[in-house]
Scaffold this motif. Structure first.
Motif, PDB file in Angstrom:
ATOM      1  N   LEU A  87       0.803  -1.217   0.000  1.00 36.28           N
ATOM      2  CA  LEU A  87       0.000   0.000   0.000  1.00 36.28           C
ATOM      3  C   LEU A  87       0.839   1.273   0.000  1.00 36.28           C
ATOM      4  CD1 LEU A  87      -2.865  -0.998   2.477  1.00 36.28           C
ATOM      5  CD2 LEU A  87      -2.828  -1.123  -0.026  1.00 36.28           C
ATOM      6  N   ARG A  88       1.829   1.360   0.884  1.00 40.31           N
ATOM      7  CA  ARG A  88       2.551   2.616   1.028  1.00 40.31           C
ATOM      8  C   ARG A  88       4.052   2.524   0.757  1.00 40.31           C
ATOM      9  NH1 ARG A  88      -0.287   5.708   6.221  1.00 40.31           N
ATOM     10  NH2 ARG A  88      -2.438   5.528   5.461  1.00 40.31           N
ATOM     11  N   GLY A  89       4.641   1.360   0.960  1.00 43.41           N
ATOM     12  CA  GLY A  89       6.076   1.228   0.723  1.00 43.41           C
ATOM     13  C   GLY A  89       6.482   1.536  -0.709  1.00 43.41           C
ATOM     14  N   PRO A  90       5.902   0.851  -1.703  1.00 38.61           N
ATOM     15  CA  PRO A  90       6.256   1.170  -3.100  1.00 38.61           C
ATOM     16  C   PRO A  90       5.907   2.605  -3.483  1.00 38.61           C
ATOM     17  CG  PRO A  90       5.136  -0.947  -2.950  1.00 38.61           C
ATOM     18  CD  PRO A  90       5.019  -0.313  -1.602  1.00 38.61           C
ATOM     19  N   ARG A  91       4.804   3.111  -2.956  1.00 39.59           N
ATOM     20  CA  ARG A  91       4.411   4.495  -3.251  1.00 39.59           C
ATOM     21  C   ARG A  91       5.462   5.462  -2.735  1.00 39.59           C
ATOM     22  NH1 ARG A  91      -1.601   6.960  -2.430  1.00 39.59           N
ATOM     23  NH2 ARG A  91      -1.143   9.143  -2.929  1.00 39.59           N
ATOM     24  N   LEU A  92       5.942   5.248  -1.525  1.00 38.06           N
ATOM     25  CA  LEU A  92       6.939   6.137  -0.932  1.00 38.06           C
ATOM     26  C   LEU A  92       8.254   6.081  -1.691  1.00 38.06           C
ATOM     27  CD1 LEU A  92       8.069   7.956   1.321  1.00 38.06           C
ATOM     28  CD2 LEU A  92       8.474   5.872   2.655  1.00 38.06           C
ATOM     29  N   LEU A  93       8.756   4.885  -1.968  1.00 36.68           N
ATOM     30  CA  LEU A  93      10.052   4.756  -2.642  1.00 36.68           C
ATOM     31  C   LEU A  93       9.986   5.248  -4.085  1.00 36.68           C
ATOM     32  CD1 LEU A  93      11.282   1.323  -1.251  1.00 36.68           C
ATOM     33  CD2 LEU A  93      12.028   3.617  -0.607  1.00 36.68           C
ATOM     34  N   THR A  94       8.845   5.042  -4.741  1.00 41.29           N
ATOM     35  CA  THR A  94       8.684   5.596  -6.084  1.00 41.29           C
ATOM     36  C   THR A  94       8.693   7.115  -6.039  1.00 41.29           C
ATOM     37  OG1 THR A  94       7.397   3.676  -6.808  1.00 41.29           O
ATOM     38  CG2 THR A  94       7.210   5.671  -8.129  1.00 41.29           C
ATOM     39  N   GLY A  95       8.026   7.697  -5.033  1.00 42.41           N
ATOM     40  CA  GLY A  95       8.019   9.152  -4.900  1.00 42.41           C
ATOM     41  C   GLY A  95       9.403   9.721  -4.654  1.00 42.41           C
ATOM     42  N   ILE A  96      10.187   9.071  -3.791  1.00 46.27           N
ATOM     43  CA  ILE A  96      11.550   9.548  -3.530  1.00 46.27           C
ATOM     44  C   ILE A  96      12.384   9.486  -4.802  1.00 46.27           C
ATOM     45  CG2 ILE A  96      13.680   9.053  -2.276  1.00 46.27           C
ATOM     46  CD1 ILE A  96      11.948   8.023   0.038  1.00 46.27           C
ATOM     47  N   GLY A  97      12.317   8.360  -5.499  1.00 48.17           N
ATOM     48  CA  GLY A  97      13.112   8.209  -6.718  1.00 48.17           C
ATOM     49  C   GLY A  97      12.673   9.147  -7.832  1.00 48.17           C
TER      50      GLY A  97
END
Length: 359
Positions: A87-97
């Motif tokens: 839910l949030r892990g991939p969303r967060l790391l994609t946003g940072i990258g």
């Protein structure tokens, strides 16, 4: 003591300079180290860590703060595992990258054009990505929209490259050709949004505004692989870009090839922006504002690659945090919030220039 001409000085005054501190890796590699840039980057990383923790813990489905350390180190179970892994892990790391990629792309483009308002958006990359995504939604509904965006971005850059007559070497022609391509791409996009069915148009509009919702680990690996390849290459040409900001004649006299450096910078900028658009959509204004904020936090000649990258990541994560938790909104696309950031920045810039008497 050596002297140097200060590039930012309108009078070209001569000021003493000390050799920059260097980080040595063996006997061959010696990287210049800017103390202020390191301190600023460290502070921004702390802010990024706080924003990341808030992304994972806030809201009805947030992880309890006491459980966060074990959750992010692989000890998550049950609902916490679902939140971190899907839910949030991939969303967060994609946003940072994606934020870092957009920011570095903007820093390169602003250095090449010597224009604080320059960004890959200006040369039609985002417009081309939007048109590619729109055409895929209309003509091949089962085809991945993100792949259509990548094809559209690359196609737009190909048209710009051919239209200038000099490739990516002339910043003036580059901007003019890019504005034309962006206008045509916008026309295609708006036609498709009007032509497709309502439900499909809603999904497409969300993507065209830029969104981090429903990201996957494939998106994370895509953008981070791109960063690991492209950022070291940008650091290799950063010295040439710094010298190039003083003019082609001086750059040539100091042993660099300004045309080749500019071409390499635009290619890298295009690749970074296209990769970010592929995983997050054409998110507006991060590429424009992040490098300028970085320059003001750590002023120095040349593109501030690393400071810009961390600044872009912070801006996009904070904007996405607002998109998830702002009251009176229903998970709006993050691109709408970055447009707000860009509008505030442009307003500040206009007021600043007006006070200086340059408007």
């Amino acid at each position: 003591m050596r002297t140097r001409t200060v590039p930012d000085s309108p009078t070209g005054s001569v000021a003493p300079s000390r050799p920059p501190a260097r980080l040595r890796l063996g006997r061959v590699v010696a990287l210049p180290v800017d103390g202020r840039a390191l301190c600023v980057s460290a502070g921004l990383l702390v802010l990024l860590a706080v924003a990341s923790a808030a992304t994972l813990t806030l809201g009805r489905l947030g992880i309890a703060p006491a459980d966060l350390p074990s959750a992010v180190t692989g000890g998550a179970e049950g609902m916490d595992k679902l939140i971190v892994n899907r839910l949030r892990g991939p969303r967060l790391l994609t946003g940072i990258g994606a934020g870092a990629a957009f920011a570095v792309a903007g820093a390169l483009f602003q250095s090449v054009t010597r224009n604080p308002l320059g960004s890959p958006d200006v040369i039609g990359l985002s417009g081309g990505a939007g048109a590619g995504a729109a055409l895929v939604a209309l003509l091949a509904p089962g085809f991945p929209v993100s792949l259509g965006a990548l094809v559209g971005a690359v196609g737009a850059m190909g048209v710009v490259y051919a239209a200038t007559g000099t490739g990516f070497r002339d910043p003036g022609r580059l901007v003019v050709a890019g504005i034309g391509v962006a206008a045509l791409a916008a026309a295609v996009t708006q036609y498709v949004v009007y032509a497709v069915e309502r439900d499909q148009a809603t999904v497409l509009t969300s993507y065209l505004n830029g969104s981090l919702a429903t990201r996957s680990w494939t998106d994370v690996s895509t953008v981070w692989t791109l960063l690991l390849v492209a950022v070291p290459l940008t650091l290799l040409i950063s010295r040439g870009l710094t010298i190039g900001e003083m003019g082609d004649e001086l750059s040539t006299a100091l042993g660099t090839d300004p045309h080749r450096t500019r071409t390499a910078a635009v290619v890298l900028s295009t690749a970074l922006a296209a990769g970010a658009v592929t995983v997050a959509g054409p998110i507006a204004f991060i590429a424009l504002t992040a490098p300028q904020i970085a320059r003001r936090l750590a002023p120095a000649p040349g593109p501030r690659i690393m400071v810009s990258a961390v600044t872009g990541a912070v801006l996009l994560v904070l904007a996405d945090l607002a998109a998830q938790h702002m009251p009176l909104t229903d998970d709006l696309p993050v691109g709408i919030y970055t447009m707000g950031i860009g509008g505030i920045y442009l307003g500040y810039l206009l007021i600043r220039e007006w006070k200086k008497g340059t408007l």
